[in-house]
Design a protein around this motif. Sequence first.
Motif, mmCIF file in Angstrom:
data_model
loop_
_atom_site.group_PDB
_atom_site.id
_atom_site.type_symbol
_atom_site.label_atom_id
_atom_site.label_comp_id
_atom_site.label_asym_id
_atom_site.label_seq_id
_atom_site.Cartn_x
_atom_site.Cartn_y
_atom_site.Cartn_z
ATOM 1 N N LYS A 110 9.560 7.949 -3.278
ATOM 2 C CA LYS A 110 9.495 6.511 -3.558
ATOM 3 C C LYS A 110 9.281 5.709 -2.270
ATOM 4 C CE LYS A 110 12.332 6.173 -7.746
ATOM 5 N NZ LYS A 110 12.733 7.542 -8.045
ATOM 6 N N LEU A 111 8.266 6.118 -1.522
ATOM 7 C CA LEU A 111 8.033 5.533 -0.198
ATOM 8 C C LEU A 111 7.792 4.024 -0.262
ATOM 9 C CD1 LEU A 111 7.597 6.375 2.847
ATOM 10 C CD2 LEU A 111 5.152 6.307 2.339
ATOM 11 N N SER A 112 8.438 3.323 0.656
ATOM 12 C CA SER A 112 8.189 1.885 0.827
ATOM 13 C C SER A 112 8.327 1.611 2.312
ATOM 14 C CB SER A 112 9.232 1.072 0.065
ATOM 15 O OG SER A 112 10.500 1.276 0.669
ATOM 16 N N LEU A 113 7.979 0.420 2.730
ATOM 17 C CA LEU A 113 8.126 0.117 4.151
ATOM 18 C C LEU A 113 9.597 0.214 4.558
ATOM 19 C CD1 LEU A 113 6.829 -0.623 6.781
ATOM 20 C CD2 LEU A 113 6.906 -3.023 6.130
ATOM 21 N N GLU A 114 10.447 -0.229 3.667
ATOM 22 C CA GLU A 114 11.876 -0.187 3.963
ATOM 23 C C GLU A 114 12.356 1.254 4.209
ATOM 24 O OE1 GLU A 114 14.190 -2.047 0.911
ATOM 25 O OE2 GLU A 114 16.020 -1.517 1.974
ATOM 26 N N SER A 115 11.922 2.166 3.356
ATOM 27 C CA SER A 115 12.390 3.557 3.540
ATOM 28 C C SER A 115 11.743 4.184 4.775
ATOM 29 C CB SER A 115 12.147 4.389 2.285
ATOM 30 O OG SER A 115 10.775 4.528 2.021
ATOM 31 N N LEU A 116 10.496 3.819 5.051
ATOM 32 C CA LEU A 116 9.821 4.365 6.243
ATOM 33 C C LEU A 116 10.485 3.852 7.529
ATOM 34 C CD1 LEU A 116 7.537 6.095 7.401
ATOM 35 C CD2 LEU A 116 5.997 4.141 7.146
ATOM 36 N N LYS A 117 10.898 2.583 7.495
ATOM 37 C CA LYS A 117 11.532 1.970 8.676
ATOM 38 C C LYS A 117 12.788 2.728 9.104
ATOM 39 C CE LYS A 117 10.270 -2.932 8.606
ATOM 40 N NZ LYS A 117 10.646 -4.262 8.186
ATOM 41 N N LYS A 118 13.420 3.377 8.146
ATOM 42 C CA LYS A 118 14.671 4.071 8.466
ATOM 43 C C LYS A 118 14.444 5.364 9.254
ATOM 44 C CE LYS A 118 17.208 2.255 4.545
ATOM 45 N NZ LYS A 118 17.038 2.392 3.094
ATOM 46 N N GLU A 119 13.202 5.848 9.273
ATOM 47 C CA GLU A 119 12.917 7.127 9.937
ATOM 48 C C GLU A 119 12.327 6.867 11.309
ATOM 49 O OE1 GLU A 119 13.831 9.830 8.381
ATOM 50 O OE2 GLU A 119 14.298 8.766 6.522
ATOM 51 N N LYS A 120 13.125 7.023 12.354
ATOM 52 C CA LYS A 120 12.625 6.661 13.682
ATOM 53 C C LYS A 120 11.477 7.573 14.137
ATOM 54 C CE LYS A 120 15.714 9.012 17.014
ATOM 55 N NZ LYS A 120 14.978 10.193 17.232
ATOM 56 N N ASN A 121 11.460 8.827 13.654
ATOM 57 C CA ASN A 121 10.372 9.741 14.012
ATOM 58 C C ASN A 121 9.250 9.736 12.977
ATOM 59 O OD1 ASN A 121 11.864 10.720 16.271
ATOM 60 N ND2 ASN A 121 13.102 11.898 14.813
ATOM 61 N N GLY A 122 9.374 8.939 11.973
ATOM 62 C CA GLY A 122 8.369 8.927 10.909
ATOM 63 C C GLY A 122 8.667 9.994 9.870
ATOM 64 N N SER A 153 0.826 -1.217 0.000
ATOM 65 C CA SER A 153 0.000 0.000 0.000
ATOM 66 C C SER A 153 0.856 1.262 0.000
ATOM 67 C CB SER A 153 -0.937 0.002 1.202
ATOM 68 O OG SER A 153 -1.938 -0.948 0.994
ATOM 69 N N LEU A 154 1.965 1.233 0.728
ATOM 70 C CA LEU A 154 2.834 2.422 0.758
ATOM 71 C C LEU A 154 3.444 2.663 -0.627
ATOM 72 C CD1 LEU A 154 4.726 1.988 4.176
ATOM 73 C CD2 LEU A 154 2.713 3.401 3.700
ATOM 74 N N GLN A 155 3.864 1.585 -1.259
ATOM 75 C CA GLN A 155 4.505 1.733 -2.579
ATOM 76 C C GLN A 155 3.528 2.208 -3.645
ATOM 77 O OE1 GLN A 155 7.440 -0.846 -4.050
ATOM 78 N NE2 GLN A 155 7.766 -1.902 -2.113
ATOM 79 N N THR A 156 2.268 1.766 -3.507
ATOM 80 C CA THR A 156 1.270 2.167 -4.516
ATOM 81 C C THR A 156 0.510 3.430 -4.097
ATOM 82 O OG1 THR A 156 -0.274 0.629 -3.502
ATOM 83 C CG2 THR A 156 0.910 -0.161 -5.441
ATOM 84 N N GLY A 157 0.815 3.955 -2.899
ATOM 85 C CA GLY A 157 0.127 5.152 -2.394
ATOM 86 C C GLY A 157 0.686 6.438 -2.983
ATOM 87 N N PRO A 158 0.194 7.582 -2.494
ATOM 88 C CA PRO A 158 0.537 8.874 -3.106
ATOM 89 C C PRO A 158 2.014 9.266 -2.998
ATOM 90 C CG PRO A 158 -0.752 9.177 -1.098
ATOM 91 C CD PRO A 158 -0.782 7.727 -1.411
ATOM 92 N N TYR A 159 2.771 8.670 -2.070
ATOM 93 C CA TYR A 159 4.188 9.030 -1.937
ATOM 94 C C TYR A 159 5.107 7.914 -2.445
ATOM 95 C CZ TYR A 159 1.567 12.015 1.162
ATOM 96 O OH TYR A 159 0.616 12.865 1.651
ATOM 97 N N GLY A 160 4.491 6.928 -3.093
ATOM 98 C CA GLY A 160 5.248 5.778 -3.580
ATOM 99 C C GLY A 160 5.746 5.968 -4.997
ATOM 100 N N ALA A 161 6.548 5.006 -5.424
ATOM 101 C CA ALA A 161 7.139 5.081 -6.765
ATOM 102 C C ALA A 161 6.050 5.037 -7.850
ATOM 103 C CB ALA A 161 8.116 3.931 -6.953
ATOM 104 N N HIS A 162 4.996 4.254 -7.614
ATOM 105 C CA HIS A 162 3.937 4.111 -8.627
ATOM 106 C C HIS A 162 3.274 5.436 -8.967
ATOM 107 C CE1 HIS A 162 3.579 -0.401 -8.659
ATOM 108 N NE2 HIS A 162 4.407 -0.172 -7.657
ATOM 109 N N ALA A 163 3.183 6.319 -7.956
ATOM 110 C CA ALA A 163 2.578 7.636 -8.203
ATOM 111 C C ALA A 163 3.629 8.606 -8.745
ATOM 112 C CB ALA A 163 1.970 8.168 -6.912
#
Length: 710
Positions: free
Chosen positions: A523-535, A508-518
């Motif tokens: 190019k948001l993905s769970l992997e890239s989000l995981k790297k941000e401890k504060n979100g 859902s993150l990848q296909t959402g508005p901040y993902g690569a598909h859009a």
Amino acid sequence: MTTSTDIHYHYRACHLCEATCGLEITVKDKKILSIKGNKEDPLSHGYFCPKALALKEVQNDPDRLKTPVKRVGSDWKTISWDEAFDTVVEQFVMIRENHGPNSIGIYLGNPCVHNYGMMTHAGHFLGLLKTRNRFSATSLDQLPHHLVGYWMYGHQMMVPIPDIDRTDYFLIIGGNPVVSNGSMMTVPNIKKRIKALKARGGKLVVIDPRRTETAKSASEHIFIRPGSDAVFLLALLNILFGKTQGKVHHLDNITVGLDQVKEQIRRFTPEIAETVCGIDVNTIRRLGAELFSSRKAVCYGRMGVSVQSYGTLCQWIIQLINIVIGSLDKEGGALFSSPAFDTIAGPASRPGHYDQWQSRVGDLPEFGGELPSVAMAEEMLTAGEGQIKAMFTAAANPVLTASNGTQLEKAFSSLDFMVSLDPYINETTRFADIILPPTTALEHDHYDIAFNALSVRNTARYNQPLFEKPEGSRHDWEIYTELGKRLADKLGVKSKPEMTPEQMLDFSLQTGPYGAHAGHALKLSLESLKKEKNGIDFGPLKPSLPERLATNDKKIQCAPALLIKDLDRVEQELMKTPTDPHRFLLIGRRHLFDANSWLHNVKRLVKGKDRCQLYIHPVDLEEHDLKDGDRVTVSSGTGSVKVALKVTDEIIPGVVCLPHGWGHHRNGIKLSVAREHAGVSFNDLTDDKAFDPISGNAVLNAISVKITKG
Ligand SMILES: Nc1nc2c(c(=O)[nH]1)N[C@H]1C(S)=C(S)[C@@H](COP(=O)(O)OP(=O)(O)OC[C@H]3O[C@@H](n4cnc5c(=O)[nH]c(N)nc54)[C@H](O)[C@@H]3O)O[C@H]1N2
Ligand SMILES: Nc1nc2c(c(=O)[nH]1)N[C@H]1C(S)=C(S)[C@@H](COP(=O)(O)OP(=O)(O)OC[C@H]3O[C@@H](n4cnc5c(=O)[nH]c(N)nc54)[C@H](O)[C@@H]3O)O[C@H]1N2
Ligand code: SF4
Ligand SMILES: [Mo]
């Protein structure tokens, strides 16, 4: 982050209420040392409330179940997961074969939407049951918002959010966000945001039968007679139509039906509203003028106007007020969010449907595949084809939180079989034959699907588990998955391919508005989000119409036929019924330390003075020969409770006020702390026959009651 050999900081969004505050939890040797707000959180900036400490208390609570249990008479026996799963599936299949699919009922409580694994993984198992008897806390709560979103904007999740940080004029009717921390408006630290609003010369006006904590921090508070809001809102809209001459600015080309509404509501004048609502006609006119002349204004209504007889109509008129003043889809007005996990345009999108089937006994309409909760007890208690014989409940305590709790007790105890997915033996789960306890929130990962979508700012946070999953324990989603798998086997149907909540989130993150598909740069993905401890902060809400509209013609439908028709009911019932001077109108009250019926087993949240008191105005004491602290009996057509009085001029004469979620004196619960602070249950007074006929949403405010001494 590890700063010494064994002190560890864990960051996570609190899941206990809609505010989703970012927390910093300090841990040493697998023990929580402290819980406080994360100052770097992009949404809450360090704010948190005392309830967050309950995360530790629940983790360590000796009353919390850790293995499945089976009821044997009035005792509970520990059983294996295998035995538990097999028994549930065998019983459900047998009952279904004997009585048909609708003989199994489902009830999902509020914490389900705070737990993303429950949201992603309930569908398979529950879908296989193929029952129409599906209920949830939605119909004790925000159902009118979804129905209005569906009718006007084409999607049940299209609920505009007040742009509190940029507005100049905020009108709140029937909401107390300073205590609730916001609802259908994720807004941590609202007090600070209100201060900022006032500091930039803006105004907060609160309309409420009680001078609430929010009213006290407002620029102005106006009392209103409970249940009369429809007439007030209609009068306000009438005034606004007069001022705008039918022009709705940037929305002119994308609205249909406004002229029809304008004609239909002429009858609701400010003079009539004065008589019905108890608000001076000049005040109503002034509010209209202020709303109209403020450059950035917004009207927002919550439980006080949603959970009453005209809930859907009130939410509709609130939308129209924002449309007519040109505030919808405008900075500082009411905007649609753009969450990273998009529940509107995303792959899991479900726009909604209405009245495609009805409840068997009461003929109430379904919405989005659910029937109104007020129909649940009668579906269990009324014999005939399609009667509910077995129930599955998850994260719910309807005996204390749904209308007519005493009747629900009768209904649950009459079942052939009941299963509850819950960590506690509470007032509802004590009727279960089998209780399946999940891991705690700190033992699983966390992402907020629901409340990021309702937030005053677009942000996203993903949090890893703090503690390892204890051996032999299961997450809620794993319990659902296993039940689904075994049920599919037994029914001889194909099981759904296995995916974890993480995989579904990532998709859902990848296909959402901040993902690569859009095509978004992040190019948001769970992997890239995981790297941000504060979100990640995606910034303030932005205008999104007409593209975001989900209606067929890409226009806002301002005049849904059933709501136009409901105006006649307002005229017939509200404008013509004098209130009985010998009866009181009962309304609800939340306290910062509560979360509906649960967390009363957390000592630090219940210690001190009894909170379950009935507020009453001094004038009513004299008339009824009562004094402060007296114990009184409150009775309605449904039942009665005994409670102590607290005298206060916070409330208007003729109105009394009691919190809900108490009543922990009932036999058979295993909540040792809550039992010592039992209180009484508000919902022993509410009536399952009282609902908003449009949505079927329960009426939990403006209940007619009698008060007698002793
Ligand atoms: N501390 C705490 N926070 C919570 C919860 C909790 O139990 N405790 N529960 C969470 C949940 S599930 C939800 S849905 C939200 C709810 O969030 P809110 O809706 O903000 O909270 P309530 O306290 O229900 O606010 C309802 C207000 O409506 C007023 N009211 C009652 N009847 C009427 C009426 O007829 N007309 C008008 N105009 N006003 C009326 C009440 O006095 C009250 O101030 O809170 C969430 N946050
Ligand atoms: N009179 C009156 N009644 C009301 C209201 C009101 O304002 N007035 N408010 C209504 C509203 S808005 C709501 S939302 C409902 C809420 O009422 P319910 O939906 O009944 O929710 P809770 O009381 O929070 O019950 C929560 C149950 O979920 C369990 N639980 C908590 N977390 C988890 C988890 O992660 N997994 C599982 N499996 N279980 C979990 C807890 O142990 C507890 O037993 O109450 C409604 N009732
Ligand atoms: S306000 Fe809500 S989300 Fe924030 S800390 Fe308190 S309970 Fe948690
Ligand atoms: Mo709620």
